[in-house]
Structure formats: C-alpha cells, structure tokens
Design a protein around this motif. Sequence first.
Motif, PDB file in Angstrom:
ATOM      1  N   PHE A  25      42.097  37.730  46.384  1.00  0.00           N
ATOM      2  CA  PHE A  25      42.642  39.073  46.253  1.00  0.00           C
ATOM      3  C   PHE A  25      43.479  39.279  44.987  1.00  0.00           C
ATOM      4  CE2 PHE A  25      41.999  38.237  50.755  1.00  0.00           C
ATOM      5  CZ  PHE A  25      41.253  39.348  51.131  1.00  0.00           C
ATOM      6  N   ASN A  26      43.820  38.205  44.261  1.00  0.00           N
ATOM      7  CA  ASN A  26      44.642  38.372  43.066  1.00  0.00           C
ATOM      8  C   ASN A  26      43.776  38.595  41.833  1.00  0.00           C
ATOM      9  OD1 ASN A  26      43.597  35.856  42.487  1.00  0.00           O
ATOM     10  ND2 ASN A  26      45.524  34.754  42.807  1.00  0.00           N
ATOM     11  N   GLU A  27      44.338  38.416  40.637  1.00  0.00           N
ATOM     12  CA  GLU A  27      43.607  38.673  39.396  1.00  0.00           C
ATOM     13  C   GLU A  27      42.364  37.815  39.280  1.00  0.00           C
ATOM     14  OE1 GLU A  27      42.511  40.112  35.643  1.00  0.00           O
ATOM     15  OE2 GLU A  27      43.707  40.941  37.280  1.00  0.00           O
ATOM     16  N   HIS A  28      42.375  36.605  39.860  1.00  0.00           N
ATOM     17  CA  HIS A  28      41.194  35.744  39.800  1.00  0.00           C
ATOM     18  C   HIS A  28      39.996  36.399  40.490  1.00  0.00           C
ATOM     19  CE1 HIS A  28      38.917  32.037  39.462  1.00  0.00           C
ATOM     20  NE2 HIS A  28      38.683  32.070  40.768  1.00  0.00           N
ATOM     21  N   SER A  32      37.089  36.229  36.907  1.00  0.00           N
ATOM     22  CA  SER A  32      36.876  34.848  37.350  1.00  0.00           C
ATOM     23  C   SER A  32      37.426  33.806  36.392  1.00  0.00           C
ATOM     24  CB  SER A  32      35.377  34.599  37.571  1.00  0.00           C
ATOM     25  OG  SER A  32      34.672  34.653  36.350  1.00  0.00           O
ATOM     26  N   VAL A  33      37.658  34.151  35.108  1.00  0.00           N
ATOM     27  CA  VAL A  33      38.194  33.154  34.179  1.00  0.00           C
ATOM     28  C   VAL A  33      39.716  33.200  34.113  1.00  0.00           C
ATOM     29  CG1 VAL A  33      36.089  33.143  32.810  1.00  0.00           C
ATOM     30  CG2 VAL A  33      37.962  34.666  32.142  1.00  0.00           C
ATOM     31  N   ALA A  34      40.353  34.083  34.872  1.00  0.00           N
ATOM     32  CA  ALA A  34      41.812  34.169  34.924  1.00  0.00           C
ATOM     33  C   ALA A  34      42.345  33.342  36.087  1.00  0.00           C
ATOM     34  CB  ALA A  34      42.253  35.622  35.072  1.00  0.00           C
ATOM     35  N   GLY A  35      43.580  32.898  35.959  1.00  0.00           N
ATOM     36  CA  GLY A  35      44.264  32.226  37.055  1.00  0.00           C
ATOM     37  C   GLY A  35      44.007  30.745  37.190  1.00  0.00           C
ATOM     38  N   TRP A  36      43.142  30.173  36.350  1.00  0.00           N
ATOM     39  CA  TRP A  36      42.896  28.736  36.429  1.00  0.00           C
ATOM     40  C   TRP A  36      44.127  27.971  35.949  1.00  0.00           C
ATOM     41  CZ3 TRP A  36      39.098  26.726  39.103  1.00  0.00           C
ATOM     42  CH2 TRP A  36      37.951  27.497  39.337  1.00  0.00           C
ATOM     43  N   SER A  37      44.509  26.968  36.704  1.00  0.00           N
ATOM     44  CA  SER A  37      45.695  26.199  36.350  1.00  0.00           C
ATOM     45  C   SER A  37      45.404  25.247  35.199  1.00  0.00           C
ATOM     46  CB  SER A  37      46.181  25.393  37.556  1.00  0.00           C
ATOM     47  OG  SER A  37      45.306  24.300  37.804  1.00  0.00           O
TER      48      SER A  37
END
Length: 448
Positions: A25-28, A32-37
């Motif tokens: 539900f967040n920006e990821h 799909s390429v956002a939020g990766w640690s």
Amino acid sequence: MADPRFVPVHPPRPAQMSSAWRSLFNEHARNSVAGWSQLAFTEWHTRRNVLGTIVHIPRHPAAIERVLLGNAANYEKPRLVKRVLAPLIGRGLLSSDSELWRAQRRIVAPSFAPGAVAQLAGLIAQAAERRMATWPDRGRLDIAAAATGTTMAIIADALFSGDPRLTSGAAARNIEAALLAAGQVRITALLGFPGIRLNRTAWRGERGRRYLRETLAAIVRERGPEGGDDFLGAMIRGLHERFPSEEAMALATDNAATFYVAGHETTANALAWSIYLLAGDQAVQDRAREEVRAEIGGDPETLADRLPYLRQILDEALRLYPPAPRFEREAMADDELHGVPIARGNIVSVWPWLVHRHRKLWDDADAFDPDRFAPGHEAGRHRFQYIPFGGGPRVCVGARFAIVEALVILAHWLAARRFTLADGFAVDPLGSVTLRPRGGLVVEVSPA
C-alpha cells in the motif's frame, strides 16, 4: 581526486525494507523500484510472505541461471501474473507456456532474425530524422515523448504496415494508462480479484486496455486469414496453419497487443534513459558523436554493428534502467536456488533492477560507466548478472530488433544534436510493467 563519473538518479534507499503488508500500500506499490532497502543491493536472497504467498527474490547470478536456463522447465509464468496480463495480452507469446509458447515462438522468430532486422534499418533512420525535424533548434525537449512517438511510428510501419490507428495520440495515452494500471493491480490479484478497480489509475487503465484490444482486434479481423504482407500478416497465416480459425484470430490479437506494446514501449524507455545519461556526461557524449559521425554515411543495414562505443553506452543504460525491472516465475516442483529451498507453488521474482546494481556484482554500481562493457571487461562477469532481455530459452525474441532500433535512432540524433541536463527538472524513475521516467524526461537540445 574526485571520481568524474556521472551518478544518475535512483529512488532513496532506507536502511530496512518495509514489511510485506505495508509494501502493498505504500510508495513501493505505486512504483516498484522505490522503497528497496540498502540491503537489497548487498544481500543475495530475500524471502517474503505476501498474504500467504511465498515470494523469493534471488540476486545471485547462479540462482537466476537455474531459474532461466538450468531448470527453466520447472519455472513457468505465474498464474497470478497471467491473471494480471491476460486482459491486455491474452495468451500471446509473453504470457504463454509449454507447447503454446513454443508454437508461437516458432511463428514470430523469423521476423526478428538478424537479416530481417537489418532490412529495417533504413525505415528506422527515416523515422528518427522525421521526429528530429519537429524539434526546436535550441531549448527544452521531452525526450521521453520524442522517443515514444518515434518508436511507435517504427513499430507501426515495420510490423503493421503503418496503420494510422496505431500512431495516434489516443493510442499513446491508452498504452501508458494500461501499463501503469497493470503494474499496480497486484494487490487485488493477490487477493484473487484482479478485475477490481480501486482508483483512478485502474479505471484509466481499463479504458486504455479496452481501446487497445478493440483497435487491434478490428485490425486483425480486417486482415482475414490471409493476413497481408507484413509481420502481422505472416503471424496470422502461421497461426491459421497451426490452430482452428477462431483460436488463431484470438491469438493474433493477443500477439498484436504483445508486440505493439512491448515492441515500442521498452525501446522508447531505453532511448530516453540513454539520452539522459549522455546529457549527464558530456565527455562520453562527445566520444559517441565522433564515432557516429564517422559511420553514419555508410550502409544503413550495418550501421548498428559499426558503433561499438555507442553499443557500450546502450548496454550501460540497460543495466542502470532495465526495460522490465522485474519478472516472475512460479515453481512447478520443489527445487533449490543457490542453497535456498524453493517449494512447489512459490513465486520466484527476478529483479534486473536489483541485480544490475548489486554491490557484489558491479564496481561503483550506481555510476554511469560505459567502459564496463568495453572489450575484455567481461572477464569474470557471470552471464546472468546482466539480463536486460531475460535469459535462457525465453530470452526476448525481439532483443536484436530493439538494439538495432535504439542504436540507429541514437546515432542520427547524436550526429545532429547536443543534449544537456535541464536545470530544475527532476528525473524520477517509475517502475510498473516497464521502467519509464515519471512525467517525462526533459533535456536541453542544441545544434551539435
């Protein structure tokens, strides 16, 4: 002395990845390429439980090689992904498996053989010149929109005899809407209801999907069983030779959607990202321009093969911004990937976005460095650590077409124009089904 290499934009990387539930539900979920640690680019494997579905995200090239080549028969397109893509591309080459996939692959492969692709180089060059003639001599230009318009015209001319219904502004808008929506429907797909439309993006995507399917179905019907003298015609005839008439026409529409959308969208994005990278490194751009000016007057059919440095730049652009940032497989039986057990029914999610920027695979992984692909630099590189077109039996059938198209267009644009970064414009990678710049990609253009 500071490293002069250009480091292009990528989304911020938190110290820890969000939980599987939050990531729905967040920006990821929207990108799909956002939020990766940071750990996603240093560790080899991630296992997640997403609403009861076990998802493995391997990054080690040996694990990816087993999925795509060594034990490829065990890893099919997931049922979930087929549910998501079926409304847009049906049972076409991209979404089918087993004998249906093999039959369709045999039908379309001759159209993408090196000789057949070489014959299209002149058509590609003409489209590049026509588009460039509409540009201002100096000023700002959305190179993403320019690239999309160019590749859309090429795919329509090369595969569909220039049907004007496939080059309209409405077609471009509907493709974008359909792709953005397809990249965001995984929440409802995981819940078993991929048809539910929860937001404006999904509603627009559904309208876009209907427009494209209805337009392509009409074109296929108009052609009839004989097809015509282009790619679509040959495909229609080949399908009629192998399948009952009604099924052949349905598969023709499915594959028309597959090749029309994938055939120009991915190359357009590769072009936009390549120009962005060249705009960020003027020394690389100058060297590339010198190469293309020396070669552009020769035989157009061999131009792409005479541009080794420009090919290095394109390869590096495909590394940093892979056309498809992710693709999935479903395990048909228990297996093991680089020491990690995989159970039947588990999803294996392969992410070129992560593999291509992994710290243990690439030196200074986020930097733009075309010399990574210079002759001799491949020593010690695993062949499955660079997978912009997938790999194994299901490697993209149109890879050669995409590479030639991108190189010929880049050559003509670079020979005539200089590109620089536009002050104040924020470049933002957006991952959905493809990896595109959100809101376009504005650069400054001037005579070279």
